[in-house]
Design a protein around this motif. Structure first.
Motif, short mmCIF file in Angstrom:
data_model
loop_
_atom_site.label_atom_id
_atom_site.label_comp_id
_atom_site.label_asym_id
_atom_site.label_seq_id
_atom_site.Cartn_x
_atom_site.Cartn_y
_atom_site.Cartn_z
N THR A 1 0.74 -1.11 -0.05
CA THR A 1 -0.10 -0.20 -0.03
C THR A 1 0.77 1.18 -0.06
O THR A 1 0.57 2.19 -0.86
N VAL A 2 1.94 1.34 0.92
CA VAL A 2 2.81 2.52 0.93
C VAL A 2 3.52 2.50 -0.53
O VAL A 2 3.69 3.70 -0.97
N ALA A 3 3.95 1.60 -1.05
CA ALA A 3 4.55 1.60 -2.38
C ALA A 3 3.67 2.22 -3.45
O ALA A 3 3.90 3.06 -4.04
N LEU A 4 2.56 1.80 -3.10
CA LEU A 4 1.54 2.50 -4.37
C LEU A 4 1.08 4.15 -3.89
O LEU A 4 0.98 4.75 -5.16
N GLU A 5 1.15 4.05 -2.74
CA GLU A 5 0.84 5.75 -2.46
C GLU A 5 2.03 6.38 -2.76
O GLU A 5 1.90 7.63 -2.95
#
Ligand code: NAD
Length: 259
Positions: free
Chosen positions: A167-171
Motif C-alpha cells: 500500500t505504501v509503495a502504491l501511495e
C-alpha cells in the motif's frame, strides 16, 4: 553512496538491525539507533558506527508505544533534519498453539512487528515526500509469505507488514520514495537462538543437531542466512539501481518459499 542521508533503524542494538545499521553507516549514512540493551553495549554500538565517520543518535523508544515512536521520529528530525531511510526492523516472537496463545503476547507482537511500522511511516513520510527521496525498508519474514504452525501472531503481523508495504509503495509510486519488504528465512540471531534452545530441550538433542533440525524442516540450503547478506540487500534497496523496485517482498531464505 549515502553520505548526508540519515537512516533510522528500529531494533538496531542486535541482530539484523545492527548489521543493517553497520552497512548503512559504511555507505555514509548517519544512524538513529533504537532498541533495548545495556547502556554500555549501546554506547559501544554508537562508537563503532561513529568509527565509520558518521553521526549517531540513540533513542530508546519502545516500539509498542506510539507516543514514544513519535518522540523518536521528532528527535531524529531535530538532530538530522529528515529521516531519509527508515528501516522497520524491531520484532519479537512467541511460539504457542493458537488456543494456548497468551493474549498479551498476541497484542505485543502485533504492536511491535506491525503497528510500529504504521506509526514510523506515517510520521517520517511527509519529510521524505517533501525531499522527493526516501527509502522505507520493512523487515518482514518468509513468514510474511507462507505460514508455519504455532506462530499465529508473528505470521499475522508479517503478512500484514507485507500488505502495508504494498500500500505504501502504491501511495508513494509517483514520488522518489520507495517502500519494500525484506523476507528473511532462518538467521542465527538471539531471536532464533531461543528457538534452537527450545528445540534442543524439547527433543533432548545438542545445539548443533537442533540447528540442523530447524533448517532441515524449512530451509533447503541447510545454511542460515547471515545478517551481512540481509544488510547487503538493504544497501541495494537504497541505491539508484533500486529506484523502480517498489512494493516487493524480497525473500532471502535459502529456498524456503520456493517449495
Ligand atoms: P534480535 O532479537 O536479534 O533483535 C531484535 C531487535 O529489536 C533488538 O534490537 C531489540 O532490542 C529490538 N526490540 C525488541 N522489542 C522492541 C521494542 N518493544 N521496542 C524497541 N526495540 C525492540 O532479532 P533479529 O533476528 O535480528 O530480528 C530482527 C527482525 O528480523 C525482526 O522483525 C524479526 O521478526 C525479523 N526476522 C528475523 C528472522 C531470523 O531468523 N532471525 C527471520 C525473519 C525475520
Amino acid at each position: 553512496m549515502l553520505k548526508g542521508k540519515t537512516a533510522l533503524v528500529t531494533g538496531s542494538t542486535s541482530g539484523i538491525g545492527l548489521a543493517m545499521a553497520r552497512a548503512l553507516a559504511a555507505q555514509g549514512a548517519n544512524i538513529v539507533v533504537n532498541g533495548f540493551g545495556e547502556a554500555d553495549a549501546i554506547r559501544a554500538v554508537e562508537q563503532e558506527l561513529q568509527g565509520r565517520g558518521v553521526r549517531t543518535l540513540y533513542h530508546g523508544a519502545d516500539m509498542s508505544k506510539p507516543a514514544e515512536i513519535e518522540q523518536m521520529v521528532r528527535a531524529a528530525e531535530s538532530a538530522f533534519g529528515c529521516v531519509d531511510i527508515l528501516v522497520n526492523n524491531a520484532g519479537i516472537q512467541h511460539v504457542a498453539p493458537i488456543d494456548k496463545f497468551p493474549v498479551d503476547r498476541w497484542d505485543a507482537i502485533i504492536a511491535i512487528n506491525l503497528s510500529s511500522a504504521f506509526h514510523t511511516i506515517r510520521l517520517a513520510l511527509p519529510k521524505m515526500k517533501a525531499a522527493n527521496w526516501g527509502r522505507i525498508i520493512n523487515v518482514a519474514s518468509v513468514h510474511g509469505l507462507v505460514a508455519s504452525v504455532e506462530k499465529s501472531a508473528y505470521i499475522a503481523a508479517k503478512h500484514g507488514l507485507v500488505g502495508l508495504t504494498k500500500t505504501v509503495a502504491l501511495e508513494t509510486a509517483p514520488t522518489g520514495v520507495t517502500c519494500n519488504a525484506i523476507c528473511p528465512g532462518w538467521v542465527l540471531t538471539p531471536l532464533v537462538q531461543k528457538q534452537v534452545d527450545a528445540r534442543a530441550a524439547r527433543d533432548g538433542i545438542g545445539e548443533e543437531d537442533a540447528k540442523k533440525s530447524l533448517l532441515g524442516e524449512k530451509q533447503p540450503s541447510m545454511q542460515f542466512v547471515t545478517t551481512e547478506q540481509l544488510a547487503g540487500l538493504a544497501v541495494f534497496l537504497c541505491s539508484p539501481a533500486a529506484d523502480q523496485v517498489r512494493g516487493v517482498a524480497w525473500n532471502m531464505d535459502g529456498g524456503w518459499a520456493a517449495q
